[in-house]
Design a protein around this motif. Structure first.
Motif, PDB file in Angstrom:
ATOM      1  N   TRP A   1       1.009  -1.350  -0.073  1.00 43.01           N
ATOM      2  CA  TRP A   1       0.011   0.016  -0.050  1.00 43.01           C
ATOM      3  C   TRP A   1       0.798   1.260  -0.007  1.00 43.01           C
ATOM      4  CZ3 TRP A   1      -0.118   3.458   4.253  1.00 43.01           C
ATOM      5  CH2 TRP A   1      -1.025   4.442   3.938  1.00 43.01           C
TER       6      TRP A   1
ATOM      7  N   ASP B   1       2.894   1.667  -5.561  1.00 38.33           N
ATOM      8  CA  ASP B   1       3.248   1.256  -6.763  1.00 38.33           C
ATOM      9  C   ASP B   1       1.945   0.372  -7.310  1.00 38.33           C
ATOM     10  OD1 ASP B   1       5.159   0.568  -8.988  1.00 38.33           O
ATOM     11  OD2 ASP B   1       4.481  -1.398  -8.133  1.00 38.33           O
ATOM     12  N   VAL B   2       1.472   0.645  -8.486  1.00 32.61           N
ATOM     13  CA  VAL B   2       0.305  -0.079  -9.143  1.00 32.61           C
ATOM     14  C   VAL B   2       0.329  -1.440  -9.004  1.00 32.61           C
ATOM     15  CG1 VAL B   2       0.700   0.317 -11.475  1.00 32.61           C
ATOM     16  CG2 VAL B   2      -1.648   0.109 -10.938  1.00 32.61           C
ATOM     17  N   TYR B   3       1.536  -1.960  -9.433  1.00 31.31           N
ATOM     18  CA  TYR B   3       1.635  -3.528  -9.482  1.00 31.31           C
ATOM     19  C   TYR B   3       1.770  -4.156  -8.172  1.00 31.31           C
ATOM     20  CZ  TYR B   3       2.927  -1.979 -14.298  1.00 31.31           C
ATOM     21  OH  TYR B   3       2.812  -1.531 -15.497  1.00 31.31           O
TER      22      TYR B   3
ATOM     23  N   ARG C   1       0.508  -2.892  -5.519  1.00 29.18           N
ATOM     24  CA  ARG C   1      -0.825  -2.888  -4.879  1.00 29.18           C
ATOM     25  C   ARG C   1      -1.736  -3.935  -5.382  1.00 29.18           C
ATOM     26  NH1 ARG C   1      -2.838   3.338  -3.874  1.00 29.18           N
ATOM     27  NH2 ARG C   1      -1.414   3.710  -1.890  1.00 29.18           N
ATOM     28  N   TYR C   2      -1.706  -3.965  -6.686  1.00 27.83           N
ATOM     29  CA  TYR C   2      -2.372  -5.226  -7.233  1.00 27.83           C
ATOM     30  C   TYR C   2      -2.291  -6.528  -7.022  1.00 27.83           C
ATOM     31  CZ  TYR C   2      -4.959  -7.864 -10.410  1.00 27.83           C
ATOM     32  OH  TYR C   2      -5.861  -8.840 -11.128  1.00 27.83           O
TER      33      TYR C   2
END
Lengths: 480, 171
Positions: A333, A337-339, A341-342
Motif C-alpha cells: 500500500w 506502486d500500482v503493480y 498494490r495489485y
C-alpha cells in the motif's frame, strides 16, 4: 520449589512461572539413560506403530520412484507448470522442505550456544530430520531442470567448455548454500554420534553389531584428552552452524527477492523466510516427536518442558512471520506502486484468494492457541496446532510462488496454474522418502543423544531446575 | 594399570593425586566429557582446535573469493547489464558459505587427526570392564611407560584412591 500455582500436581514440578520444569525424568542414571535409549536400537523389538508408519512411508517412496521415472522419461511437461507460472510445486516443495530442515541446526547449534539444556533430548532427532528434509529439498531444483542429467554444470570445475557458473546469480548461491548446509549438518550430526556409537559398540553382544558400530565409532574410547578436543570442536561447529541457520534461507529468499516480480522484490524477505523456516521446522519436529515419544515411551527424556519450550519458540517466530505478512501488505500500500498494490489485491480477492485466507487461518489464527499453557503441555493439542502450521507454511510458499507469478505486469500474460496428478505424486513421494529415512534412522541409530543425556544426568539436573526468575513484583502477579 | 571409579568426583580426586604423586603418562576414560580433566592429567596446553578451524575458515574464504574474482573478471568476464566485472557484493554469499564449509571440514578432520582416529585398536580396550567407560563408569589408566611406574607401587597407589576396582591392562 515454590508451589506457585494451585493447578500444579505432585508429579510434574513447575518453574516459578508455572512451566513444566523437568529436563530428565526422576531417578535416571548414566546407566539407565544409556540402556533405555540404546536398547531401542540394540534389542530391535519395534512396536506396531513403527511397522505401520514404515509401511506407509515405503509405499509413498515407491510412488516417488515411479513419478520421477516417468518425469525423466517424459520431461517436466507432465507437471502443471507453464508460462506464466513456471515455478510450480517443485519450487514450493523445495522451499518448504528446506524450511523444515531449519529446526535442526537451530536446535542443535543455536540453542547449544545459549545453554538451552532442554535441547539435548531432541537435537539428534532434529539433525537427522534436517538431513532428510534437505535431501528431499535438494532434489526438486534438479528435477525441475529440463535436463537434470547436466545438473553438475552449476558446480565450478575445470571443464572443456571453458565455462564458469555465473556467481552473480542467486541460483548459484543457492547451490553453495544448500550443499554447505547439508555437509555441515552431516558433520555436526556425525561428530555427535561418535561417542554414542561407541556406547552401542560396548553394549551390544552380537559380534556383527560390535563390528558395525565399532567401525562407525572410529575407535572412540572416551579419553580425557579426546573429550577436550571433541568438546571444543563441537562448540566451534555449533558456532559455524548457527549463522548457517540464518544464511541458508536468506539465500533461498534471494532467489525470489532479487527478481523484480511484485510480491517477490522485497527487502523483508530474508528475515521473513528465516522466521518462516524455523516456524515450519519446529512444527515438523513436534509433529514427529509427539507420536514417537508416545510409541517408544520416552516421556522421561523428551519431557513436557521440551514440548512447552518448543511451543513458545514456535509462537514467537509465528508472530515474526505474522509481522512479515503485515509488512508485506503495508509496503504494498505504502509504495503507491500500482503493480505492488495489485499484487496484494490479487492475494485478497483474486482467483487464489482461498489460499491466502487459508494461510492466515493456519499460520496466524490457529497458533494463537499456544498462548494457553494447557495447549502447550497437552501433546494432542500441540500436535494439532503444529499440523496446521505445517500446512500453513506450505500454503505460504504457494501464495508467494504461484499467486505472484500468475498475474505479473502485463495482463496479456496472466494465466492460471493447475497442478497435475504428477505434481501431487511427486510431493507425496518426497514425504515417503523423508519418512522412510526417518523410520530407518529410529530403527538403526540412537534417536536421542545418549552422550548429551548422560551429561544432563552427570550435571545433576535430573532434579527439577528453576525457570526464569522474575523480579518479585512480577512473580507475585504471575502467581495470580 | 587402570582403576575403575563409580563417580566423576572420585576420578577427579584420583587424577589430582596421581599428578601430585608424579605420574605423567596417564589417561582417563569417561562416558561424559569432564571439564578440566585433561588439565588435571598434565595437559597444560590448550587445544589448538580453534586455530585449525580459523585457518580452515580463512583458506575457504580467501579461496572462495579468489575463485569468483578470477572467473568473473579474468577468465570469463561477461557483461551483464553493464555491471562491473568485479561486483564484490554479489560474491559475498558464496565466500561466506565456503568459509563455513572449509572451517567445519577443518574442524572435524583436524579433531579426528589430533585424536589419532579412526584407530583400529588401542591397548586400553583389553582392560577388563572397559566397555563400561562409554556407559556409566570412569577409568584412570597409568601407563607402564611412565617413569614412576612399577607393578607394586602403582597398584598400591591406586588402592589408596577411592577406586572401585583395580585392573591390569594386558599389553
Amino acid at each position: 520449589m515454590p508451589d506457585s500455582t494451585p493447578s500444579s500436581n505432585d508429579r510434574e514440578p513447575l518453574s516459578p512461572l508455572g512451566y513444566p520444569a523437568r529436563l530428565v525424568g526422576p531417578g535416571e542414571t548414566l546407566g539407565s539413560v544409556s540402556s533405555k535409549i540404546g536398547d531401542i536400537v540394540l534389542k530391535g523389538q519395534h512396536p506396531r506403530g513403527w511397522w505401520v508408519g514404515f509401511g506407509i512411508a515405503f509405499l509413498l517412496l515407491m510412488v516417488f520412484l515411479f513419478s520421477i521415472t516417468y518425469l525423466f522419461y517424459k520431461g517436466t511437461g507432465i507437471w502443471g507448470i507453464n508460462m506464466p507460472v513456471a515455478w510450480g510445486f517443485a519450487i514450493i516443495n523445495f522451499v518448504w522442505w528446506i524450511g523444515i530442515g531449519h529446526a535442526g541446526p537451530f536446535i542443535s547449534a543455536l540453542l547449544l550456544l545459549v545453554f538451552q539444556k532442554w535441547r539435548n533430548s531432541i537435537n539428534r532427532f532434529t539433525e537427522a530430520m534436517t538431513l532428510f528434509a534437505v535431501s528431499c529439498a535438494g532434489m526438486f531444483p534438479i528435477l525441475h531442470l529440463g535436463r537434470p542429467w547436466v545438473a553438475y554444470w552449476i558446480i565450478p570445475y575445470p571443464n572443456t567448455m571453458g565455462l564458469w557458473p555465473q556467481f552473480r546469480s542467486p541460483l548459484v548461491w543457492d547451490v553453495f548454500a544448500v550443499s554447505t548446509y547439508f555437509t555441515v549438518s552431516v558433520l555436526f550430526w556425525y561428530v555427535g554420534l561418535i561417542p554414542d556409537l561407541a556406547t552401542l559398540r560396548d553394549r551390544s553382544t552380537a559380534r556383527w553389531k560390535q563390528i558395525v558400530f565399532g567401525l562407525g565409532a572410529l575407535g572412540w574410547r572416551g579419553s580425557a584428552v579426546h573429550w577436550q578436543r571433541y568438546k571444543m570442536t563441537y562448540l566451534l561447529l555449533a558456532g559455524l552452524a548457527a549463522p548457517l541457520v540464518l544464511s541458508v534461507h536468506s539465500v533461498v529468499s534471494f532467489d525470489f527477492s532479487v527478481a523484480l516480480t511484485p510480491g517477490w522484490h522485497s527487502t523483508i524477505f530474508p528475515p521473513f523466510f528465516v522466521a518462516g523456516a524455523i516456524y515450519s521446522g519446529f512444527a515438523m519436529v513436534l509433529n514427529i516427536i509427539i507420536p514417537v515419544r508416545k510409541i517408544y515411551g520416552l516421556q522421561a527424556y523428551i519431557t513436557d518442558r521440551t514440548l512447552n519450550n518448543m511451543a513458545v519458540v514456535m509462537l514467537t517466530v509465528g508472530l515474526i512471520v505474522f509481522y512479515g505478512y503485515a509488512s508485506e501488505a503495508f509496503f504494498a500500500w505504502f509504495s503507491g506502486d500500482v503493480y505492488e498494490r495489485y499484487m496484494m489485491y490479487n492475494r485478497l480477492a483474486g482467483p487464489y484468494a482461498w489460499s491466502y485466507y487459508a494461510l492466515m487461518f493456519c499460520n496466524v489464527v490457529v497458533p494463537q492457541a499456544l498462548w494457553s499453557r494447557r495447549v502447550r503441555t497437552t501433546p494432542v493439542l500441540l500436535f494439532a496446532v503444529a499440523f496446521f502450521v505445517n500446512i500453513g507454511m506450505w500454503l505460504e510458499r504457494f501464495v508467494i510462488v504461484v499467486v505472484s507469478l500468475q498475474r505479473e505486469f502485463l495482463p496479456s500474460r496472466w494465466g492460471m496454474y493447475y497442478p497435475t496428478f504428477w505434481d501431487y505424486a511427486t510431493f507425496a513421494g518426497t514425504l515417503g522418502l523423508f519418512f522412510t529415512l526417518l523410520f530407518l534412522f529410529i530403527r538403526f541409530l540412537p534417536m536421542i543423544s545418549m552422550t548429551e543425556m548422560r551429561e544432563l544426568v552427570a550435571e545433576g539436573v535430573s532434579e527439577p531446575v528453576r525457570g526464569p526468575q522474575l523480579p518479585p513484583v512480577f512473580a507475585e502477579l504471575a502467581k495470580r | 594399570m587402570a582403576a575403575r571409579f563409580d563417580s566423576e568426583d572420585a576420578l577427579k580426586a584420583a587424577a589430582d593425586a596421581a599428578y601430585l604423586a608424579g605420574y605423567r603418562k596417564m589417561d582417563a576414560y569417561s562416558p561424559v566429557p569432564i571439564e578440566g580433566l585433561a588439565e588435571k592429567l598434565g595437559n597444560r596446553r590448550k587445544t589448538i582446535m580453534p586455530l585449525i578451524v580459523l585457518l580452515g575458515g580463512i583458506a575457504g574464504g580467501t579461496g572462495g573469493y579468489f575463485m569468483q574474482w578470477f572467473s568473473m573478471t579474468v577468465d570469463y568476464p561477461y557483461n551483464i547489464g553493464g555491471r562491473p566485472f568485479h561486483s564484490w557484493p554479489m560474491f559475498i554469499p558464496v565466500t561466506f558459505e565456503l568459509t563455513v564449509l572449509c572451517a567445519a571440514l577443518a574442524g572435524v578432520f583436524g579433531m579426528l587427526f589430533l585424536n589419532g582416529l579412526p584407530r583400529y585398536h588401542h591397548p586400553i580396550f583389553a582392560a577388563p570392564g572397559i566397555e563400561r567407560a562409554t556407559v556409566d563408569q570412569y577409568f584412570l589408566c597409568i601407563e607402564a611407560s611412565d617413569e614412576r611406574w612399577n607393578l607394586e607401587g602403582t597398584r598400591r597407589f591406586l588402592e589408596g584412591t577411592h577406586a572401585a576396582e583395580i585392573v591390569e591392562v594386558p599389553r
